[in-house]
Design an enzyme around this catalytic site. Structure first.
Site, PDB file in Angstrom:
ATOM      1  N   ASN A 160       0.334  29.567 -22.176  1.00 28.39           N
ATOM      2  CA  ASN A 160       1.345  29.399 -21.138  1.00 28.39           C
ATOM      3  C   ASN A 160       1.706  30.742 -20.487  1.00 28.39           C
ATOM      4  O   ASN A 160       1.687  31.791 -21.138  1.00 28.39           O
ATOM      5  CB  ASN A 160       2.596  28.682 -21.669  1.00 28.39           C
ATOM      6  CG  ASN A 160       3.297  29.392 -22.799  1.00 28.39           C
ATOM      7  OD1 ASN A 160       2.664  30.075 -23.602  1.00 28.39           O
ATOM      8  ND2 ASN A 160       4.605  29.228 -22.890  1.00 28.39           N
ATOM      9  N   VAL A 161       1.992  30.656 -19.201  1.00 31.67           N
ATOM     10  CA  VAL A 161       2.327  31.845 -18.410  1.00 31.67           C
ATOM     11  C   VAL A 161       3.598  31.525 -17.639  1.00 31.67           C
ATOM     12  O   VAL A 161       3.581  30.707 -16.711  1.00 31.67           O
ATOM     13  CB  VAL A 161       1.183  32.215 -17.440  1.00 31.67           C
ATOM     14  CG1 VAL A 161       1.563  33.430 -16.604  1.00 31.67           C
ATOM     15  CG2 VAL A 161      -0.115  32.475 -18.201  1.00 31.67           C
ATOM     16  N   GLU A 162       4.696  32.128 -18.058  1.00 30.29           N
ATOM     17  CA  GLU A 162       5.994  31.806 -17.444  1.00 30.29           C
ATOM     18  C   GLU A 162       6.248  32.644 -16.200  1.00 30.29           C
ATOM     19  O   GLU A 162       5.480  33.550 -15.857  1.00 30.29           O
ATOM     20  CB  GLU A 162       7.092  31.987 -18.496  1.00 30.29           C
ATOM     21  CG  GLU A 162       6.891  30.998 -19.645  1.00 30.29           C
ATOM     22  CD  GLU A 162       8.046  30.935 -20.614  1.00 30.29           C
ATOM     23  OE1 GLU A 162       8.894  31.849 -20.627  1.00 30.29           O
ATOM     24  OE2 GLU A 162       8.095  29.938 -21.371  1.00 30.29           O
ATOM     25  N   CYS A 193       1.886  25.858 -17.865  1.00 25.23           N
ATOM     26  CA  CYS A 193       1.704  25.477 -19.267  1.00 25.23           C
ATOM     27  C   CYS A 193       0.337  25.933 -19.774  1.00 25.23           C
ATOM     28  O   CYS A 193      -0.575  26.219 -18.987  1.00 25.23           O
ATOM     29  CB  CYS A 193       1.810  23.964 -19.413  1.00 25.23           C
ATOM     30  SG  CYS A 193       3.491  23.316 -19.261  1.00 25.23           S
ATOM     31  N   CYS A 247       3.238  18.123 -22.309  1.00 27.44           N
ATOM     32  CA  CYS A 247       4.241  17.558 -21.398  1.00 27.44           C
ATOM     33  C   CYS A 247       3.580  16.546 -20.467  1.00 27.44           C
ATOM     34  O   CYS A 247       2.354  16.434 -20.404  1.00 27.44           O
ATOM     35  CB  CYS A 247       4.933  18.671 -20.609  1.00 27.44           C
ATOM     36  SG  CYS A 247       3.941  19.374 -19.287  1.00 27.44           S
ATOM     37  N   CYS A 249       1.042  17.879 -17.991  1.00 26.79           N
ATOM     38  CA  CYS A 249      -0.195  18.333 -18.640  1.00 26.79           C
ATOM     39  C   CYS A 249      -1.038  17.172 -19.127  1.00 26.79           C
ATOM     40  O   CYS A 249      -2.261  17.275 -19.193  1.00 26.79           O
ATOM     41  CB  CYS A 249       0.129  19.309 -19.761  1.00 26.79           C
ATOM     42  SG  CYS A 249       0.677  20.885 -19.081  1.00 26.79           S
ATOM     43  N   GLU A 265      -1.926  24.158 -21.099  1.00 26.88           N
ATOM     44  CA  GLU A 265      -2.982  23.218 -20.717  1.00 26.88           C
ATOM     45  C   GLU A 265      -3.427  23.465 -19.278  1.00 26.88           C
ATOM     46  O   GLU A 265      -4.594  23.224 -18.927  1.00 26.88           O
ATOM     47  CB  GLU A 265      -2.482  21.773 -20.864  1.00 26.88           C
ATOM     48  CG  GLU A 265      -2.059  21.392 -22.271  1.00 26.88           C
ATOM     49  CD  GLU A 265      -0.570  21.645 -22.529  1.00 26.88           C
ATOM     50  OE1 GLU A 265      -0.024  22.644 -22.016  1.00 26.88           O
ATOM     51  OE2 GLU A 265       0.034  20.826 -23.241  1.00 26.88           O
TER      52      GLU A 265
END
Ligand code: THU
Length: 147
Positions: free
Chosen positions: A56-58, A67, A100, A103, A69
């Protein structure tokens, strides 16, 4: 992207879930999660035996967070494409994390109903069709075009 994993994988018994979980745990270390502090890693086996990973990359905007995925399917496309047959998604504690809703749709595009989603050690993997019943998919576009 991972190296060749094993050839001719087509049944749940052929899938080395421990290896997939291990790769997903490794991917949590490459997560960028300074806001939620929930590191997520994903690893998936392709039908031709490759393992693809994602993290994940916020984003400071929160809503634009990617996310794990999402990262995984991006890497799948960038590294030759193909179909997903099994996926493990874990959080930083190493335990499975439920994909989620968005995803599930992303995974459906590349794995369909039969994609097996890890449910943890000693638990039967869950077909994506059970997690996203009645999914809208690529086939629907062909059937529903007006022109
Ligand atoms: N997250 C994922 O990477 N995958 C999911 O399926 C659920 C949530 C991430 C997004 C965010 O960086 C963090 O988990 C907390 O929501």
């Amino acid at each position: 992207m991972g190296e060749v994993y094993c050839e001719g994988v087509n049944a749940p018994a052929d899938i080395a879930w421990d290896e997939l979980r291990s790769r997903a745990r490794g991917a949590t270390r490459r997560s960028y999660a300074p806001y939620s502090h929930v590191r997520v890693g994903a690893a998936a086996l392709t039908s031709d035996g490759r393992v693809i990973e994602g993290s994940n990359v916020e984003n400071a905007s929160f809503g634009l967070t990617l996310c794990a995925e999402c990262s995984l399917v991006s890497d799948l496309a960038r590294h030759g494409g193909g179909r997903l047959v099994a996926v493990a998604v874990v959080a930083g504690d190493g335990e499975p994390l439920a994909p989620c809703g968005r995803c599930r749709q992303l995974l459906f595009e590349f794995g369909g109903n039969s994609l097996l989603v890890d449910a943890g050690v000693g638990v039967a993997p869950i077909p994506l069709g059970d997690l996203l019943p009645g999914a809208f998919g690529p086939g629907d576009l062909d059937e529903r075009r007006s022109e």
